[in-house]
Motif scaffolding. Structure first.
Motif, short mmCIF file in Angstrom:
data_model
loop_
_atom_site.label_atom_id
_atom_site.label_comp_id
_atom_site.label_asym_id
_atom_site.label_seq_id
_atom_site.Cartn_x
_atom_site.Cartn_y
_atom_site.Cartn_z
N GLY A 156 -34.87 113.77 50.73
CA GLY A 156 -34.83 113.03 51.99
C GLY A 156 -33.84 111.89 51.99
N GLY A 174 -37.46 113.92 58.96
CA GLY A 174 -38.03 115.17 58.50
C GLY A 174 -37.50 116.35 59.29
N THR A 210 -37.04 108.14 55.96
CA THR A 210 -36.23 109.35 56.04
C THR A 210 -36.67 110.24 57.19
#
Length: 433
Positions: free
Chosen positions: A85, A119, A117
């Motif tokens: 990530g 997704g 981060t």
């Protein structure tokens, strides 16, 4: 059986847990006998005390077998990639169809954003109609007929990880090497893969900011995965700046479409994507070496085959049939769009990339609680990278003027402008086998 609170106390005090104890606790996470508070306390105990290799394997195995484990009968290798990530890490959306265009099969189970981060699951959810949680029969059918299917965790696959993943996101335990390893590999083992390439990010926008931390995580994943019979290699890649120049869910979908269709090709994003695809092809026996694999991947993109496969995958999972041709029409756009100028002459020397990710969350593009809804339209685009001449730092996409004001302040604070160009790091820093 040990009560959950006693197991938590044992790990808090540094005791090594047995396979049976870990299996019982994971079973409780799956069926609800372990409460959210107990799962959070266990995650924090692991964060501070750590797990031995044997405990890590036991946790991975227990979470894998907490649900269905898939098997495949396909004419090509079943492959996947996973990233730890970062900000602007849009690789999965491009990589899956590129590998599929080269003869691989990519049943990719993606996750929601963690911490700062983004997704892949949240990005896909910004596509109108896209079913990111189909039944297993539809998942299998799309993978078999098209070559790739990118979905989120269903209730069937590694359900214990699905619950613990959401808890880690909001309890400050995302960065645990042990929990990251078990989370990633339980999903990948449950997907029935024949080969896995790990993208371990390193830098100011990564969970593992230092190279030693990133190497430790890569070693952990590669050793546990190969020990479990899953052929795995890892690349440690640079996350000292946003990988793509866009960060935000709908913005990144549009970015991926532009990349696949050849309308955009930024060097850092392209280099990392091709490197990861090439490793997958070699791992699956679809190319003799990295040089041949890289050529095949490049041709899959420039020929338009990868873009076609991406469009077919989106349509097969309920999205628009013409997303590739009309991405900007289908993806939501924010009502407030503001260009942010540097305000001083110079060169971008450094970017606090994590702060850019937090700015996207503050705009509504991420979560602070598991139940939070995400605004797919907000985010940042045209982000400057280290070495760029300071002019436009980026473009803010916000729901309101007040949100845009806050994001502009955050964007300016994240950039360091000076007289000298920084020393550029390689996009791929290390390879671990």
């Amino acid at each position: 059986m040990m009560m959950p609170q006693e197991l938590i106390r044992a790990k808090r005090d540094g005791r090594v847990l047995t396979d049976a104890e870990i299996a019982a606790f994971v079973s409780g996470i799956t069926d609800g006998r372990v409460t959210e508070g107990q799962a959070a306390a266990f995650a924090m105990a692991v964060f501070f005390r750590g797990l031995s290799l044997a405990e890590r394997v036991a946790l991975t195995r227990a979470m894998t077998w907490s649900g269905t484990v898939l098997t495949w009968d396909l004419p090509g290798p079943v492959l996947d990639k996973h990233s730890t990530g970062g900000v602007g890490d849009t690789v999965s959306l491009a990589l899956a169809p590129m590998v599929a265009a080269c003869g691989g099969y990519v049943p990719m189970i993606s996750g929601r954003g963690l911490g700062h981060t983004g997704g892949t699951l949240d990005k896909l959810a910004s596509i109108p109609g896209y079913d990111a949680r189909p039944g297993l029969d539809r998942f299998r059918s799309v993978t078999r007929s098209i070559g790739c299917a990118i979905i989120g965790q269903t209730s069937d696959l590694a359900p214990a990880d699905r619950r613990l993943y959401a808890i880690r996101d909001v309890t400050g335990t995302v960065e645990s090497l042990d929990l990251i390893t078990a989370s990633i590999l339980s999903k990948k083992l449950a997907a029935g893969l024949g080969g896995l390439v790990m993208d371990v990010k390193c830098g100011s926008g990564a969970f593992m900011a230092g190279i030693d931390e990133a190497r430790a995580l890569a070693d952990s994943i590669v050793s546990v995965a190969n020990g479990a019979g899953l052929k795995t290699v890892a690349l440690i890649t640079d996350m000292d700046a946003p990988l793509a120049s866009s960060a935000g869910n709908a913005l990144e979908v549009t970015y991926a479409v532009d990349y696949l269709t050849g309308r955009a090709c930024e060097p850092a994003f392209h280099a990392v994507t091709v490197a990861l695809c090439a490793e997958m092809l070699v791992l699956g026996g679809l190319a003799a070496d990295i040089a041949e694999a890289s050529r095949r991947v490049e041709e899959a993109r420039t020929s338009g085959r990868a873009a076609e496969i991406f469009g077919r995958m989106v349509a097969a999972l309920g999205g628009p049939i013409d997303l590739v041709e009309r991405a900007t029409d289908h993806c939501q756009s924010a009502p407030v769009i503001r260009q942010v100028k540097a305000g001083k002459v110079g060169i971008v020397e450094r970017v606090e990339t994590r702060d850019l990710g937090l700015a996207v969350i503050a705009l509504g593009g991420g979560r602070t609680r598991p139940q939070d809804e995400i605004d797919p339209a907000v985010g940042l685009s045209a982000l400057a990278r280290p070495g760029d001449t300071a002019d436009i730092l980026g473009i803010v996409h916000a729901r309101s003027e007040a949100q845009a004001d806050a994001a502009e302040i955050a964007l300016r604070a994240a950039y360091r402008i000076g007289p000298d160009a920084p020393i550029r790091r390689p996009h791929a820093l290390q390879r671990i086998t």
